[in-house]
Design a protein around this motif. Structure first.
Motif, short mmCIF file in Angstrom:
data_model
loop_
_atom_site.label_atom_id
_atom_site.label_comp_id
_atom_site.label_asym_id
_atom_site.label_seq_id
_atom_site.Cartn_x
_atom_site.Cartn_y
_atom_site.Cartn_z
N VAL A 100 -8.11 14.71 71.23
CA VAL A 100 -8.72 15.61 70.26
C VAL A 100 -10.04 15.03 69.77
CG1 VAL A 100 -8.40 16.77 68.07
CG2 VAL A 100 -6.43 16.35 69.55
N GLY A 120 3.85 12.32 52.82
CA GLY A 120 3.33 12.69 54.14
C GLY A 120 2.12 11.89 54.53
N ARG A 121 1.93 10.74 53.86
CA ARG A 121 0.79 9.88 54.12
C ARG A 121 1.04 9.12 55.42
NH1 ARG A 121 -0.18 5.30 50.35
NH2 ARG A 121 1.79 6.11 49.59
N ILE A 122 0.02 9.02 56.27
CA ILE A 122 0.20 8.30 57.52
C ILE A 122 0.23 6.81 57.24
CG2 ILE A 122 -0.89 7.74 59.72
CD1 ILE A 122 -1.94 10.61 59.73
N ARG A 167 4.87 7.46 73.19
CA ARG A 167 5.84 8.53 72.99
C ARG A 167 7.08 8.35 73.86
NH1 ARG A 167 3.19 14.00 73.62
NH2 ARG A 167 4.78 14.65 72.16
N ARG B 164 -5.88 11.40 55.39
CA ARG B 164 -4.80 10.40 55.35
C ARG B 164 -3.40 10.92 55.60
NH1 ARG B 164 -7.53 6.99 56.49
NH2 ARG B 164 -9.04 5.89 55.21
N THR B 165 -3.19 12.22 55.53
CA THR B 165 -1.81 12.68 55.67
C THR B 165 -1.53 13.23 57.07
OG1 THR B 165 -2.21 14.96 55.02
CG2 THR B 165 -1.82 13.38 53.24
N ARG B 166 -0.25 13.31 57.34
CA ARG B 166 0.19 13.82 58.63
C ARG B 166 -0.26 15.26 58.83
NH1 ARG B 166 6.09 13.28 60.73
NH2 ARG B 166 6.58 13.01 58.54
N LEU B 167 -0.02 16.10 57.79
CA LEU B 167 -0.39 17.51 57.93
C LEU B 167 -1.91 17.65 58.10
CD1 LEU B 167 0.67 20.34 58.05
CD2 LEU B 167 0.53 20.48 55.57
N LEU B 169 -3.98 15.51 59.48
CA LEU B 169 -4.31 15.11 60.85
C LEU B 169 -3.99 16.24 61.82
CD1 LEU B 169 -5.12 12.88 62.88
CD2 LEU B 169 -2.72 12.20 62.94
N ARG B 170 -2.83 16.86 61.60
CA ARG B 170 -2.42 17.92 62.53
C ARG B 170 -3.31 19.15 62.40
NH1 ARG B 170 4.18 17.48 62.73
NH2 ARG B 170 4.17 15.35 63.55
N ARG B 172 -6.47 19.04 61.62
CA ARG B 172 -7.71 18.70 62.32
C ARG B 172 -7.54 18.83 63.83
NH1 ARG B 172 -9.32 13.06 61.13
NH2 ARG B 172 -7.33 12.71 60.11
N ALA B 173 -6.38 18.41 64.31
CA ALA B 173 -6.12 18.51 65.76
C ALA B 173 -6.04 19.97 66.19
CB ALA B 173 -4.83 17.77 66.11
N ALA B 176 -9.67 21.21 66.36
CA ALA B 176 -10.60 20.61 67.31
C ALA B 176 -10.15 20.78 68.75
CB ALA B 176 -10.78 19.13 66.98
N ALA B 177 -8.85 20.75 69.01
CA ALA B 177 -8.38 20.85 70.40
C ALA B 177 -6.99 21.48 70.42
CB ALA B 177 -8.35 19.46 71.04
N ALA B 181 -3.31 19.83 71.27
CA ALA B 181 -2.28 19.82 70.23
C ALA B 181 -0.99 20.44 70.75
CB ALA B 181 -2.77 20.56 68.98
N LEU B 184 0.99 18.32 73.04
CA LEU B 184 1.72 17.23 72.39
C LEU B 184 2.93 17.75 71.62
CD1 LEU B 184 -1.28 15.15 71.08
CD2 LEU B 184 0.32 14.53 72.87
N GLY B 185 3.16 19.04 71.69
CA GLY B 185 4.33 19.60 71.05
C GLY B 185 4.08 20.15 69.66
N LEU B 186 2.82 20.20 69.23
CA LEU B 186 2.50 20.83 67.95
C LEU B 186 2.33 22.32 68.16
CD1 LEU B 186 -0.17 18.31 66.61
CD2 LEU B 186 2.26 18.40 66.06
#
Lengths: 516, 298
Positions: A100, A120-122, A167, B164-167, B169-170, B172-173, B176-177, B181, B184-186
């Motif tokens: 990405v 939900g912070r990474i 993965r 900073r968070t998982r959601l 990041l997802r 943004r993914a 952008a692509a 995404a 990758l299973g999203l």
């Protein structure tokens, strides 16, 4: 039936058993059977259109066979989808990478499987730890905070491979992984894949580059026209035997007959040029290409080749220097004017610059010639004349097609390149600038394209070839000029060029004079 | 005088900022939301009605967010599931919602254009003693309503959320692509839907702010294209929350100046165009600066 046959052979990590896949009339895969053993590198080789891609799609669950089964751990299996295949540890590195843009390498690594803490912070620490562990396994070091967009292509490929490992995949399917890499990076990839094999992973390697296959694979399965021609261990075969199995006949190598060299068609004088990031990439170049001569430019990507292309075509700015085409100073002219003076340009990037993939074959073939009075009158395209012109050209370059009205994306890569080549040689150019002329083209297509270039040279044409394939440069060029860090580090004449010596010059060593 | 303009600038910034932050998240997830203005308009009407009905401003905000979010969901599904063009759908929503609102006013309240209701609960203003008396700072910090504070608080929160968070990041993914995404299973389409619902809610709140935070009545032209100013703000900010907030503040400032300039001999219609003219001027200047910097950089 004996028990030995009914027990699954767990040493077969992934394979196919009688896999057949039809698309209408076409049988893309015809009873394909092969087995990749656990902890080995298994290569699948075949020309363009042999059915490799279809097989790969089936092996990773993106497509289902009409007959036959995929074999996983010795057991015939039906995949419900890519996720199903992945849950069995089978992952694929695609030719066009699935990273990405805008995300860092680390973010790409963990995307969709992010370690998190509260809110939900990474969990960056955990992510980086996982990345470091993978680095050690693969024997590489990466700067994980680099945005993907700034990472060179081989780094992206490594990230893609590491992501599969992250993965949980232990079978890696790699589709033409070296197509995008420079020779030195190919070596790095080979080292990486061997390391992964040593750790017990299974690698399925799809390629039509036989040198790499011979260097890397433990076993090789050759497919042609959808059928398995044979499977053999690498030790028991040779490159020539593989090539013959791949194409079904022994190809005569295109050979260069001596030709009479005439006056200079292209003269490059004291050329210096900036790259896209505006740093001085091409520092000094003086080069002549004469009629009846093929001059090759060798070098690791990024040593000034792109800037030569930009300077000769006029598609980019130059810092200083002169470009003389057929005796006329064209430094200030644009590409259209240069083309009218006899320049032809075969782009290194077929998909983006060389062709318009969504446009019909016929339009691609007349692009740039559409102003010629036979093909258009008063701005109106002459359908009949165009059709005759197009069909003649397609036949002359033996382009396999169903209809010239179909989008050119319907052709195989090799045939697309033939169309691009046909267009550039049409109309009798004085100079052909051929960049990566056989990228993504199979053996038979390469032989054809090489023959075209040699025929053109024999007819008095001048060719400047820029290629990352040293074998290609050696086969074609009357002279090879080696580029390193924006300067010429050596020049080798036909017959005296050796891969090792060229390789050394490509890394900056100037040619050693042999002491008397 | 200066204090008045500064205070007014912050007031006019709030609706633009709210909608811009929503639109920013939406755009990062892959949808350019042209329909923000329609969600703002619907939120404004819903906010005023509930504020009058219940006498409670939190209830009014909730209703506005709900209506905006619902419109966002409808728009998103049209784009993500029916594969309609997002620009056309967004324009369609702006026109359709404006028409529906006009129809609703006429058939329900029998008025055309303007709706004025009794007992409207307005947003409270938070007066900060001592600070209020300090010049400039007082105008910036004091006598603002909770929604304005929330809007500014959301600037760092959304920056943190996206980075900073998982959601985040997802999202943004997904923007952008989407193909990567999905591989990758999203589910990029659902991620986009969620982001459009968020954008709709934020635009709905922005609309409610205009009604129960500023004027106290509803008018079918109440948004005056502020959904598009929001769009300009996150384009100005190039998807970065703080820069977007700066853009919103700039446009809010010109909106406040415009209001000040009215009735000073200049034709009102011309003066009202000031914020929009400035959008063009500022975005052009930004583009020129970026181009210069690129040419100069190594």
């Amino acid at each position: 039936m004996s028990t030995a046959e009914t027990l699954p052979d767990a040493s077969i990590r992934l394979g196919a058993q009688g896999v057949t896949r039809r698309f209408g009339e076409l049988v893309a895969n015809d009873r394909i059977t092969f087995r990749a053993m656990r902890g080995t590198i298994h290569a699948i080789v075949g020309g363009n259109g042999a059915g490799k891609s279809t097989l790969m799609r089936i092996l990773q669950g993106m497509d289902r066979p009409d007959e036959g089964m995929v074999v996983v751990d010795g057991v015939p299996t039906v995949f419900l989808g890519p996720a199903d295949a992945f849950s069995r540890g089978i992952g694929m590195v695609h030719q066009e990478f699935m990273l990405v843009p805008g995300l860092t390498l680390l973010e790409n690594l963990v995307l969709a499987h992010e370690p998190t803490e509260g809110l939900g912070r990474i969990d960056r620490k955990a992510a980086l730890e996982a990345a470091r562990k993978l680095e050690r396994e693969a024997g590489v070091t990466l700067d994980w905070d680099t945005p993907v967009d700034d990472a060179p292509v081989h780094v992206r490929q490594i990230v893609e491979i590491l992501r599969l490992l992250y993965r949980g995949a232990d079978v890696l399917i790699l589709d033409e992984p070296t197509a995008v890499l420079a020779p030195a990076q190919v070596q790095e990839l080979i080292v990486l894949l061997r390391k992964l094999r040593a750790e017990g992973r299974t690698i399925l390697f799809i390629s039509h580059k036989l040198d790499e296959v011979m260097a890397l694979a433990d076993e090789i399965t050759v497919i042609r026209a959808g059928q398995v021609i044979g499977t053999m261990t690498t030790a028991d075969t040779t490159k020539a035997a593989l090539a013959e199995m791949m194409i079904g006949e022994i190809l005569s190598k295109p050979s260069a007959r001596p030709s009479s060299v005439g006056r200079p068609v292209l003269e490059i004088r004291e050329l210096a040029a900036l790259d896209a990031r505006r740093s001085l990439r091409l520092k000094e170049l003086d080069l002549d290409v004469r009629a009846g001569e093929i001059v090759g430019i060798a070098g690791v990507a990024g040593n000034g080749q792109d800037e030569i292309i930009a300077a000769v075509t006029g598609l980019g700015h130059i810092e200083r220097g002169r470009i003389v085409l057929d005796g006329k100073d064209v430094t200030k002219l644009d590409l259209r004017d240069r083309r009218e003076l006899g320049l032809s340009y075969l782009s290194p990037d077929r998909a983006v610059e060389g062709l318009c993939l969504t446009a019909p074959i016929s339009e691609n073939l007349i692009a740039g010639r559409h102003r010629s009075p036979e093909l258009s009158k008063g701005g109106i395209l002459q359908k009949g004349a165009i059709k005759r012109h197009v069909e003649t050209l397609l036949d002359r370059f033996s382009v396999k097609r169903t209809s010239s009205a179909l989008p050119i994306a319907s052709l195989s890569g090799g045939n697309q390149q033939k169309v691009a080549m046909a267009r550039e040689l049409d109309g009798g150019p004085k100079l052909l600038l051929a960049c990566q002329p056989t990228r993504g083209v199979d053996i038979r297509g390469i032989a054809f394209i090489h023959q075209c270039l040699l025929d053109y040279r024999e007819a008095g044409g001048a060719v400047l070839v820029i290629s990352e394939e040293l074998e290609e440069l050696i086969a074609l060029s009357d002279r090879i000029v080696v580029l390193y860090d924006g300067r010429v580090t050596g020049e080798v004449a036909r017959g005296s060029a050796k891969v090792e010596e060229l390789g050394r010059m490509m890394l900056g060593e100037t040619r050693q004079e042999i002491p008397a | 005088m200066i204090d008045n303009i500064i205070h007014a600038a912050f007031v006019m910034t709030t609706p633009i900022l709210l909608a811009a932050l929503g639109g920013l998240v939406n755009r990062i997830a892959g949808i350019v939301n042209i329909g923000l203005d329609s969600m703002m308009l619907a939120g404004a009407l819903a906010g005023l009605m509930v504020a009058s009905l219940t006498g409670s401003w939190p209830a009014a905000l909730l209703a506005a967010a709900f209506v905006g979010g619902f419109l966002g969901l409808l728009m998103s599904l049209t784009v993500t599931r029916l594969a309609a063009n997002e620009i056309i759908v967004g324009l369609g929503f702006n026109i359709a919602v404006a028409g529906l609102v006009r129809f609703f006013l006429k058939s329900w309240y029998g008025t055309s254009g303007t709706l004025s209701l009794a007992d409207v609960a307005m947003l409270p203003r938070i007066h900060i003693p001592v600070v209020a008396n300090i010049p400039v700072l007082g105008a910036i910090l004091s006598d603002h309503d909770p929604l304005t504070w929330a809007a500014w608080l959301l600037v760092p929160v959304s920056a943190w959320f996206l980075a900073r968070t998982r959601l985040g990041l997802r999202l943004r993914a997904a923007g952008a692509a989407p193909h990567a995404a999905r591989a990758l299973g999203l589910n990029p389409l659902s991620l986009r839907d969620a982001s459009t619902v968020f954008a709709g809610m934020m635009a709905g709140l922005a609309g409610a702010y205009l009604c129960i935070g500023v004027v106290g009545i509803f008018n079918e032209g109440i948004t005056a294209g502020r959904g598009f100013l929001a769009l300009a703000a996150f384009y100005f900010g190039r998807n970065r929350p703080w820069a977007t907030a700066l853009g919103a503040l700039l446009f809010g400032l010109f909106d406040a100046i415009q209001i000040r300039l009215q009735g000073r001999g200049l034709p009102a219609e011309l003066v009202q165009t000031l914020p929009y003219v400035m959008v063009i001027v500022i975005l052009t200047l930004v583009a020129i600066t970026v181009k210069r910097a690129r040419n100069k950089g190594a």
